[in-house]
Design a protein around this motif. Structure first.
Motif, short mmCIF file in Angstrom:
data_model
loop_
_atom_site.label_atom_id
_atom_site.label_comp_id
_atom_site.label_asym_id
_atom_site.label_seq_id
_atom_site.Cartn_x
_atom_site.Cartn_y
_atom_site.Cartn_z
N ASP A 97 2.14 6.13 -14.60
CA ASP A 97 3.62 6.08 -15.10
C ASP A 97 4.16 5.08 -15.70
N CYS A 98 3.23 4.49 -16.66
CA CYS A 98 3.59 3.38 -17.51
C CYS A 98 4.00 4.11 -19.02
N LYS A 99 5.34 4.50 -19.07
CA LYS A 99 5.80 5.39 -19.98
C LYS A 99 5.63 4.83 -21.50
N ASP A 100 5.67 3.69 -21.76
CA ASP A 100 5.48 3.16 -23.12
C ASP A 100 4.08 2.90 -23.58
N ILE A 101 3.16 2.89 -22.99
CA ILE A 101 1.56 2.48 -23.33
C ILE A 101 1.21 3.79 -24.06
N GLU A 102 0.79 3.41 -25.37
CA GLU A 102 0.06 4.51 -26.27
C GLU A 102 -1.17 4.30 -26.34
N CYS A 103 -2.00 3.33 -26.16
CA CYS A 103 -3.21 2.93 -26.10
C CYS A 103 -3.69 1.82 -25.12
N LEU A 104 -4.65 1.71 -24.55
CA LEU A 104 -5.07 0.58 -23.69
C LEU A 104 -5.25 -0.47 -24.76
N ILE A 105 -6.09 -0.44 -25.68
CA ILE A 105 -6.54 -1.51 -26.44
C ILE A 105 -6.25 -1.18 -28.01
N ASP A 106 -5.47 -2.08 -28.56
CA ASP A 106 -5.28 -1.76 -29.92
C ASP A 106 -5.45 -3.14 -30.74
N THR A 107 -6.70 -3.08 -31.50
CA THR A 107 -7.31 -3.93 -32.34
C THR A 107 -6.92 -3.89 -33.86
N THR A 108 -6.02 -2.86 -34.37
CA THR A 108 -5.71 -2.75 -35.56
C THR A 108 -5.00 -3.97 -36.34
N GLN A 109 -4.35 -4.74 -35.49
CA GLN A 109 -3.80 -6.00 -36.00
C GLN A 109 -4.69 -7.43 -36.16
N LEU A 110 -5.87 -7.24 -35.48
CA LEU A 110 -6.72 -8.21 -35.10
C LEU A 110 -7.68 -8.50 -36.44
N GLN A 111 -7.73 -9.62 -36.95
CA GLN A 111 -8.55 -9.63 -38.12
C GLN A 111 -10.28 -9.92 -37.40
N ALA A 112 -10.43 -10.42 -36.22
CA ALA A 112 -11.44 -10.83 -35.51
C ALA A 112 -11.57 -10.37 -34.14
N PRO A 113 -11.85 -8.86 -33.85
CA PRO A 113 -11.37 -8.33 -32.63
C PRO A 113 -12.22 -8.94 -31.51
N THR A 114 -11.57 -9.41 -30.52
CA THR A 114 -12.18 -9.78 -29.13
C THR A 114 -12.20 -8.99 -28.10
N PRO A 115 -13.49 -8.84 -27.39
CA PRO A 115 -13.72 -8.03 -26.46
C PRO A 115 -12.53 -8.10 -25.38
N ALA A 116 -11.78 -6.90 -25.29
CA ALA A 116 -10.41 -6.94 -24.47
C ALA A 116 -10.78 -7.31 -22.97
N PHE A 117 -11.59 -6.21 -22.53
CA PHE A 117 -12.04 -6.42 -20.83
C PHE A 117 -13.43 -6.23 -20.91
N PRO A 118 -14.19 -7.38 -21.07
CA PRO A 118 -15.69 -7.44 -21.24
C PRO A 118 -16.23 -7.14 -19.64
N ASN A 119 -15.35 -7.32 -18.61
CA ASN A 119 -15.83 -7.24 -17.29
C ASN A 119 -15.51 -6.05 -16.55
N LEU A 120 -14.50 -5.18 -17.16
CA LEU A 120 -13.82 -3.93 -16.42
C LEU A 120 -14.91 -3.00 -16.16
N LYS A 121 -14.99 -2.78 -14.70
CA LYS A 121 -15.95 -1.90 -14.42
C LYS A 121 -15.26 -0.23 -13.96
N LYS A 122 -14.02 -0.28 -13.24
CA LYS A 122 -13.37 0.84 -13.00
C LYS A 122 -12.05 1.06 -13.57
N LEU A 123 -11.68 2.04 -14.30
CA LEU A 123 -10.52 2.44 -14.92
C LEU A 123 -9.87 3.64 -14.19
#
Length: 391
Positions: A97-123
């Motif tokens: 119920d996080c009403k404003d979140i449109e995407c979990l990860i947005d790399t469109t504004q990053l010139q060199a994308p960094t792994p956002a959640f490199p150790n995430l196992k459960k979502l």
């Protein structure tokens, strides 16, 4: 204040936190805001936050391992908004119920994308009313379990980044650790895997549950399906636009070409198939795949009005006897256009079948194959007198 504090268990209301208060760096913590939880000595780094600003947790977000956010507003994404370096230690993430979140990860504004959640196992995500897209896959490479429910605007789950179009051998295998995928009540979802999928390897995926995804027309491309060597359970419920489980077309960035590899598919560990109310589905698998289901024990298909055959030979002519040696339960109900289990040119054996339920399958007029004697007798009782038995 408390300069030597390194472990903290706290259950608190957000109104008790000063506007300018920031939690210090801690080695272990279990902090719960606007929720209730049993007090216990923290053994990991846990944040469970409801209806609160995240400003007080900026230092802890760098190290948090278990993060639960409920009714948090003001954030369109978690990365890079929370921290441009990514949540490097995060292993479990729950969003509700996080009403404003449109995407979990947005790399469109990053010139060199960094792994956002490199150790995430459960979502786990639910009631995310603005969520349109989950993420670019390289940012969540170690995912094991994904559950997404009741998110009315979600259109795409996993998107492959454009640079992964190259077919070089050293490219990473994407989602290779995913074991569980559940998607439910996603009425706008039309694509699970978007973009070039030749590097997606679902070699660990064991359970797929899809329910109430009204726009979804297929589940897997052929290149993805070839990697499903660990799949054990496939459940598809109330997907009225589903036409194919495995797409007949292979989609890539440069071309869409007819799929010519269906004969190579094999799900060697698949034991259970359950399909209910998929009204546009005409067949389950191509006939050649029947040989690739050596462990199939239960097949249940209900309320799928356009289903004509369980196994179809529309794309190949093999005319080879097939044995489903482990199939024990076969349930066919309210399949008004079902004509046969498999094409007439094929002979199929079901030596282990012990449960047979056939109801309101009025077009089913023949069965070409071999069943145990008791099951033959049961079949003759269940089906109409016009049924042709070919042994």
């Amino acid at each position: 204040m408390l300069p030597h504090l390194n472990a903290l268990t706290l259950c608190v209301r957000s109104k008790c936190l000063s506007k300018y208060f920031v939690f210090p760096n801690l080695e272990r913590y279990a902090i719960v805001v606007n929720k209730w939880q049993h007090d216990q000595y923290p053994t990991s780094k846990t944040l469970k936050i409801k209806e609160s600003s995240l400003d007080a947790f900026t230092k802890l977000l760098l190290t948090v391992e278990d993060l639960s956010l409920d009714s948090i507003t003001g954030y369109k994404n978690l990365f890079p908004v929370l921290d441009r370096r990514g949540l490097q230690k995060l292993t479990f993430l729950e969003l509700q119920d996080c009403k404003d979140i449109e995407c979990l990860i947005d790399t469109t504004q990053l010139q060199a994308p960094t792994p956002a959640f490199p150790n995430l196992k459960k979502l786990t995500m639910s009631k995310m009313v603005s969520l349109k897209q989950l993420c670019n896959v390289p940012g969540v490479q170690n995912l094991r379990r994904v559950t997404i429910k009741d998110s009315l605007r979600l259109q795409v789950v996993f998107e492959m980044e454009n640079h992964l179009h190259s077919k070089q051998e050293n490219e990473p295998q994407l989602l290779s650790k995913l074991t569980y995928l559940e998607l439910e009540l996603l009425p706008e979802l039309w694509c699970i895997w978007k973009g070039p999928t030749h590097h997606v390897r679902l070699q660990s995926l064991q359970v797929v549950k899809i329910q109430h995804c009204d726009r979804l027309t297929s589940l897997f491309s052929n290149s993805i399906a070839q990697s499903l060597v660990q799949l054990e359970e496939l459940e598809i419920l109330h997907c009225p636009e589903l036409k194919q489980i495995i797409s007949e077309f292979e989609e890539d960035v440069d071309e869409i070409s007819p799929n010519s590899f269906l004969h190579a598919l094999c799900f060697p560990k698949l034991t259970t198939i359950k399909i209910i109310n998929c009204s546009r589905l005409k067949y389950v698998f191509p006939m050649s795949m029947a040989e690739g289901l050596p462990q199939l024990k239960s097949l249940c298909i209900i309320d799928s009005s356009q289903l004509e055959q369980i196994f179809s030979s529309a794309m190949e002519k093999n005319e080879k006897d097939v044995v489903l040696s482990k199939l024990q339960s076969l349930v066919l109900q309210n399949l008004m256009n079902l004509r046969s289990f498999c094409p007439e040119d094929y002979f199929i054996e079901l030596p282990s079948l012990v449960e047979l339920k056939v109801y309101r399958c009025h077009q089913l007029t023949h069965f070409t194959g071999k069943l145990p004697p008791k099951t033959w007798a049961q079949l003759k009782v269940l089906l109409s007198l016009s049924l042709k038995f070919i042994e």
